[in-house]
Design an enzyme around this catalytic site. Structure first.
Site, mmCIF file in Angstrom:
data_model
loop_
_atom_site.group_PDB
_atom_site.id
_atom_site.type_symbol
_atom_site.label_atom_id
_atom_site.label_comp_id
_atom_site.label_asym_id
_atom_site.label_seq_id
_atom_site.Cartn_x
_atom_site.Cartn_y
_atom_site.Cartn_z
ATOM 1 N N ASN A 27 -5.799 -13.057 2.775
ATOM 2 C CA ASN A 27 -4.791 -13.646 1.916
ATOM 3 C C ASN A 27 -3.121 -13.416 2.611
ATOM 4 O O ASN A 27 -3.088 -12.048 3.245
ATOM 5 C CB ASN A 27 -4.723 -12.634 0.773
ATOM 6 C CG ASN A 27 -3.135 -12.824 -0.235
ATOM 7 O OD1 ASN A 27 -2.653 -13.717 -0.103
ATOM 8 N ND2 ASN A 27 -3.128 -11.465 -0.935
ATOM 9 N N LYS B 195 -0.581 -14.230 1.783
ATOM 10 C CA LYS B 195 0.862 -13.909 1.057
ATOM 11 C C LYS B 195 1.860 -14.893 1.526
ATOM 12 O O LYS B 195 1.602 -15.867 1.867
ATOM 13 C CB LYS B 195 1.275 -12.461 1.187
ATOM 14 C CG LYS B 195 0.042 -11.412 1.074
ATOM 15 C CD LYS B 195 0.294 -10.024 0.937
ATOM 16 C CE LYS B 195 -0.896 -9.059 0.570
ATOM 17 N NZ LYS B 195 -0.761 -7.912 0.498
ATOM 18 N N HIS C 237 -3.962 -10.474 -8.529
ATOM 19 C CA HIS C 237 -3.516 -9.675 -7.342
ATOM 20 C C HIS C 237 -2.576 -8.769 -7.994
ATOM 21 O O HIS C 237 -1.779 -8.803 -8.861
ATOM 22 C CB HIS C 237 -3.040 -10.555 -6.308
ATOM 23 C CG HIS C 237 -2.932 -9.701 -5.052
ATOM 24 N ND1 HIS C 237 -1.772 -8.781 -4.799
ATOM 25 C CD2 HIS C 237 -3.671 -9.518 -3.801
ATOM 26 C CE1 HIS C 237 -2.007 -8.090 -3.818
ATOM 27 N NE2 HIS C 237 -3.113 -8.498 -3.039
ATOM 28 N N GLU D 204 0.016 -7.509 -6.694
ATOM 29 C CA GLU D 204 1.373 -7.746 -6.662
ATOM 30 C C GLU D 204 1.791 -8.786 -7.552
ATOM 31 O O GLU D 204 3.040 -8.748 -7.885
ATOM 32 C CB GLU D 204 1.494 -8.381 -5.201
ATOM 33 C CG GLU D 204 1.694 -7.427 -3.878
ATOM 34 C CD GLU D 204 1.076 -7.695 -2.621
ATOM 35 O OE1 GLU D 204 1.286 -8.903 -2.331
ATOM 36 O OE2 GLU D 204 0.592 -7.147 -1.977
ATOM 37 N N GLU E 89 -9.573 -3.850 -5.535
ATOM 38 C CA GLU E 89 -8.536 -3.368 -4.569
ATOM 39 C C GLU E 89 -7.633 -2.448 -5.327
ATOM 40 O O GLU E 89 -6.765 -2.433 -6.128
ATOM 41 C CB GLU E 89 -7.635 -4.709 -4.582
ATOM 42 C CG GLU E 89 -8.248 -5.744 -3.839
ATOM 43 C CD GLU E 89 -7.106 -6.649 -3.133
ATOM 44 O OE1 GLU E 89 -7.226 -6.834 -1.891
ATOM 45 O OE2 GLU E 89 -6.154 -6.906 -3.794
ATOM 46 N N GLY F 96 -1.755 -2.390 1.701
ATOM 47 C CA GLY F 96 -0.637 -2.507 2.721
ATOM 48 C C GLY F 96 -0.220 -1.141 3.155
ATOM 49 O O GLY F 96 0.925 -0.958 3.558
ATOM 50 N N SER G 55 -6.198 -2.405 2.939
ATOM 51 C CA SER G 55 -6.265 -1.766 4.239
ATOM 52 C C SER G 55 -7.358 -1.850 5.117
ATOM 53 O O SER G 55 -7.527 -0.919 5.942
ATOM 54 C CB SER G 55 -5.649 -0.362 4.084
ATOM 55 O OG SER G 55 -4.185 -0.296 3.687
#
Ligand code: PEP
Length: 246
Positions: free
Chosen positions: A14, A16, A101, A103, A167, A173, A205
């Site tokens: 990904n 991003k 996701h 985010e 996730e 991250g 990660s």
């Protein structure tokens, strides 16, 4: 619509909001480091920013590296300024779409939104990668398994082909990862909920240094990779572990 064996390992990068037209070169770089002969038993997926999907699709040609988007709208078209439908993404060469996701969930996306987006992907003959995962507070409160089970119940429609990405939000991250036992327990629970035919990725990660252990865990069918997926050497190293361990 893709036609791969659904339990082949899947390594998904990904990107991003990183990259520009010059990043198409990364496909050449990856193909050099991880040539076609090594890609026979694995699905490699790159999810670049949407403007790069079409030029990368033209570059991929034979399609043995899959392309994906990072989000889509649930509707096929309409007055949704700035949004992209699954059909549009399919028409420019996407095979997969990441939906839900963390985010995007952090911007207010609900399980019902994710459900509708995943359904839209199926309508457009794309495979959704449906992301789920608990927060640190939820894990510390002992709620990780029940939170993820509920997210899956709310986010996964009855469609033939999809991928789950587990996730943990606190691992994305941050350089932090759950213990291999915690990953194993979560993936076993998801497998029990969804049955034998669904690929379950771990994300959060994943790096060359920890990928071997993570990809050896039962019911881990691949990885969704953020930071390490921007470097083709790292992506190839992780992909090699996935081939060796499955
Ligand atoms: C992600 O954003 O889905 C992700 C897993 O990122 P990272 O690998 O950088 O933690």
């Amino acid at each position: 619509m893709t036609d791969q064996n659904h339990l082949r390992p899947l390594i998904a990068a990904n990107w991003k909001m990183h990259g520009d037209m010059s990043w198409i070169e990364k496909l050449y770089e990856f193909e050099d480091i991880f040539p076609a002969a090594e890609r026979v038993n694995i699905d490699i997926l790159i999810c670049p920013p949407a403007p790069l999907i079409f030029p990368m699709m033209e570059r991929c040609g034979g399609k043995d590296i899959w392309l994906g988007a990072q989000n889509c709208h649930a509707d096929e078209n309409g007055a949704h300024t700035g949004d992209l439908s699954a059909e549009m993404l399919e028409s420019v060469g996407a095979d997969y779409v990441i939906v839900g996701h963390s985010e995007r969930r952090a911007l207010g996306e609900t399980d019902a939104d994710v459900y509708a987006k995943a359904k839209a992907c199926a309508r457009a003959e794309l495979i959704p990668i449906i992301c789920v995962g608990e927060s640190l507070a939820q894990r510390e409160a002992g709620q990780a398994l029940s939170v993820v089970e509920a997210q899956i119940t709310g986010s996964v429609p009855e469609i033939a082909d999809y991928v789950i990405a587990y996730e943990p939000v606190w691992a994305i991250g941050t350089g932090k990862v759950p213990t291999l036992k915690d990953i194993a327990d979560m993936h076993a629970a998801i497998r029990a909920q969804l049955g034998p035919d669904i690929r379950i990725l771990y994300g959060g990660s994943v790096k060359p240094a920890n990928a071997d252990g993570i990809l050896s865990v039962p019911h881990v069918n691949g990885a969704l990779i953020g930071g390490a997926g921007l470097q083709m050497e790292s992506l190839a190293t992780i992909a090699r572990f996935a081939v060796e361990r499955k």
